[in-house]
Design a protein around this motif. Sequence first.
Motif, short mmCIF file in Angstrom:
data_model
loop_
_atom_site.label_atom_id
_atom_site.label_comp_id
_atom_site.label_asym_id
_atom_site.label_seq_id
_atom_site.Cartn_x
_atom_site.Cartn_y
_atom_site.Cartn_z
N PRO A 126 0.84 -1.19 0.00
CA PRO A 126 0.00 0.00 0.00
C PRO A 126 0.88 1.25 0.00
O PRO A 126 2.04 1.15 0.44
CB PRO A 126 -0.78 -0.11 1.31
CG PRO A 126 -0.67 -1.55 1.72
CD PRO A 126 0.64 -2.02 1.18
N PRO A 127 0.42 2.41 -0.46
CA PRO A 127 -0.95 2.65 -0.90
C PRO A 127 -1.17 2.29 -2.37
O PRO A 127 -0.26 2.38 -3.17
CB PRO A 127 -1.08 4.17 -0.70
CG PRO A 127 0.30 4.69 -0.95
CD PRO A 127 1.25 3.62 -0.47
N PHE A 128 -2.41 1.91 -2.70
CA PHE A 128 -2.78 1.70 -4.10
C PHE A 128 -4.30 1.79 -4.22
O PHE A 128 -5.01 1.74 -3.21
CB PHE A 128 -2.27 0.34 -4.60
CG PHE A 128 -2.73 -0.85 -3.80
CD1 PHE A 128 -3.91 -1.51 -4.10
CD2 PHE A 128 -1.96 -1.33 -2.73
CE1 PHE A 128 -4.32 -2.61 -3.36
CE2 PHE A 128 -2.37 -2.43 -1.99
CZ PHE A 128 -3.55 -3.08 -2.30
N LEU A 129 -4.75 1.93 -5.45
CA LEU A 129 -6.19 1.86 -5.71
C LEU A 129 -6.51 0.42 -6.05
O LEU A 129 -5.71 -0.25 -6.70
CB LEU A 129 -6.57 2.75 -6.89
CG LEU A 129 -6.55 4.26 -6.65
CD1 LEU A 129 -6.75 5.00 -7.97
CD2 LEU A 129 -7.63 4.66 -5.64
N CYS A 130 -7.67 -0.05 -5.64
CA CYS A 130 -8.01 -1.45 -5.89
C CYS A 130 -9.39 -1.56 -6.51
O CYS A 130 -10.36 -1.01 -6.00
CB CYS A 130 -7.95 -2.23 -4.58
SG CYS A 130 -8.11 -4.01 -4.82
N LEU A 131 -9.45 -2.26 -7.63
CA LEU A 131 -10.73 -2.59 -8.24
C LEU A 131 -11.05 -4.02 -7.87
O LEU A 131 -10.26 -4.93 -8.13
CB LEU A 131 -10.65 -2.46 -9.77
CG LEU A 131 -11.86 -3.01 -10.54
CD1 LEU A 131 -13.11 -2.16 -10.31
CD2 LEU A 131 -11.55 -3.11 -12.04
N LEU A 132 -12.20 -4.23 -7.22
CA LEU A 132 -12.65 -5.58 -6.89
C LEU A 132 -13.89 -5.89 -7.70
O LEU A 132 -14.89 -5.16 -7.62
CB LEU A 132 -13.02 -5.67 -5.41
CG LEU A 132 -11.90 -5.72 -4.39
CD1 LEU A 132 -12.48 -5.96 -3.01
CD2 LEU A 132 -10.90 -6.81 -4.74
N ALA A 133 -13.83 -6.93 -8.49
CA ALA A 133 -14.98 -7.28 -9.33
C ALA A 133 -15.18 -8.78 -9.26
O ALA A 133 -14.36 -9.56 -9.76
CB ALA A 133 -14.75 -6.83 -10.77
N SER A 134 -16.28 -9.18 -8.61
CA SER A 134 -16.55 -10.61 -8.48
C SER A 134 -18.01 -10.88 -8.81
O SER A 134 -18.70 -10.01 -9.33
CB SER A 134 -16.22 -11.07 -7.05
OG SER A 134 -17.19 -10.55 -6.16
N GLY A 265 -8.72 -7.36 -8.20
CA GLY A 265 -9.01 -8.65 -7.61
C GLY A 265 -10.44 -9.08 -7.87
O GLY A 265 -11.24 -8.30 -8.41
N GLY A 266 -10.76 -10.31 -7.51
CA GLY A 266 -12.11 -10.85 -7.72
C GLY A 266 -12.15 -11.68 -9.00
O GLY A 266 -11.30 -11.52 -9.89
N GLY A 267 -13.16 -12.54 -9.10
CA GLY A 267 -13.24 -13.48 -10.23
C GLY A 267 -13.17 -12.82 -11.60
O GLY A 267 -12.56 -13.37 -12.53
N VAL A 268 -13.73 -11.63 -11.75
CA VAL A 268 -13.74 -10.96 -13.05
C VAL A 268 -12.33 -10.53 -13.45
O VAL A 268 -12.03 -10.36 -14.63
CB VAL A 268 -14.74 -9.78 -13.04
CG1 VAL A 268 -14.72 -9.01 -14.35
CG2 VAL A 268 -16.16 -10.28 -12.76
N ALA A 269 -11.44 -10.40 -12.47
CA ALA A 269 -10.04 -10.05 -12.77
C ALA A 269 -9.33 -11.19 -13.50
O ALA A 269 -8.22 -11.02 -14.01
CB ALA A 269 -9.30 -9.69 -11.49
N ALA A 270 -9.99 -12.36 -13.58
CA ALA A 270 -9.43 -13.45 -14.39
C ALA A 270 -9.68 -13.19 -15.88
O ALA A 270 -9.11 -13.86 -16.74
CB ALA A 270 -10.07 -14.78 -13.99
N ASN A 271 -10.52 -12.21 -16.18
CA ASN A 271 -10.89 -11.94 -17.58
C ASN A 271 -9.73 -11.37 -18.39
O ASN A 271 -9.15 -10.34 -18.03
CB ASN A 271 -12.08 -10.97 -17.59
CG ASN A 271 -12.57 -10.71 -18.99
OD1 ASN A 271 -12.11 -9.81 -19.66
ND2 ASN A 271 -13.50 -11.53 -19.44
N CYS A 293 -7.47 -15.01 -8.60
CA CYS A 293 -8.53 -13.99 -8.72
C CYS A 293 -9.87 -14.59 -8.35
O CYS A 293 -10.65 -14.01 -7.60
CB CYS A 293 -8.59 -13.45 -10.15
SG CYS A 293 -7.15 -12.49 -10.62
N THR A 294 -10.17 -15.78 -8.90
CA THR A 294 -11.41 -16.45 -8.53
C THR A 294 -11.26 -16.99 -7.10
O THR A 294 -10.15 -17.07 -6.58
CB THR A 294 -11.71 -17.61 -9.51
OG1 THR A 294 -10.51 -18.36 -9.68
CG2 THR A 294 -12.14 -17.08 -10.87
#
Length: 325
Positions: A126-134, A265-271, A293-294
């Motif tokens: 850290p610090p960072f911005l994080c996108l979580l999409a699941s 992070g999150g499952g969609v980050a596998a895309n 990610c998933t």
Amino acid sequence: MILALETSCDDTCAAVITRAGEIRSNVVSSQGIHDRYGGVVPEIASRHHLELVNAVVDTALDRAGTALDEIELVAVTQGPGLVGALLVGVATAKGLAAARRLPLAPVDHLQGHVAANYLAPDPIEPPFLCLLASGGHTLLARVTERGAHERLGGTLDDAAGEAFDKGARLLGLGYPGGPALSRLALEGDPQAFAFPTAARVGGLDFSFAGLKTALLYKVRELGEAEAGRRRADLAASYEHAIVESLILRVERALAVEPGARLAIGGGVAANARLRERAAALGVPVKIPPPELCTDNAAMIASAARWVQPVPFPGYLDLDAYPTAA
Ligand code: KG4
Ligand code: ZN
């Protein structure tokens, strides 16, 4: 070494990692029985977790070349998720920990997805911005310390993974829809149809309900035969809209925090499309390998390193918390 369990949805997961964040084993048993229902059936998921969990834990210990004697901390996803599914993990973790008087670390599932980025090699600081999409969540957060995140924006309706799953269902693909839809999208033209990215939703919030409806109307407008012929174009354009919708909010967040680094992070980050688009943003980007990610338990073990562990026997009445309605 840390042993972690994750049973918040339909994957029964156990992992062993070291305090330094090296993965010794990471076992994911996908139930693969929800496909025929077009989504996860909570009661069936709970029952399968119950049948699988002990074998999955044994496999994780075996593959790590270790035994319970060498484990110093047991971690488990406490929530959010399907409460019946979570309870199987929580009860199992309590039993494993109590038998050896080990401490137990209750972990928040979303914090787990963030913490997938802290595993070796090359953990992000850290610090960072994080996108979580699941499948259950979509949010942008600012992370300034490892055990926490500050929410900057979230979805107003469906989660990004849910949008993938619902779109896939409309196109006659199985569950989970994300991987199937993006495979089909490889053969299609992402510019064939202009699907909405909810750009009018200001700030850092997301919205995917309109996109799903737009796909439904387009399929109806084309008619069954033509929609069938153009399935790959529909999938590619739909995937494009989800990815651009996510990237748009990330760009907005980066615009007000110049120089910030990004983690996803999150499952969609596998895309694959999302990964490519994020890599082209022109800022340092950290995305865990797709299997981290998933849903998995290595990320839960990772997050546990920044959770205050509960000593025995304080956790015996620990409860799971479900997804907020
Ligand atoms: O994080 P996750 O495994 O479980 C939840 O916490 O929800 O995310 C699952 C979601 C599902 O909606 C699935 O369709 C989506 O992640 N997903 C993908 C891909 N792999 C999984 N979506 C798009 N492309 C993928 N390759
Ligand atoms: Zn998840």
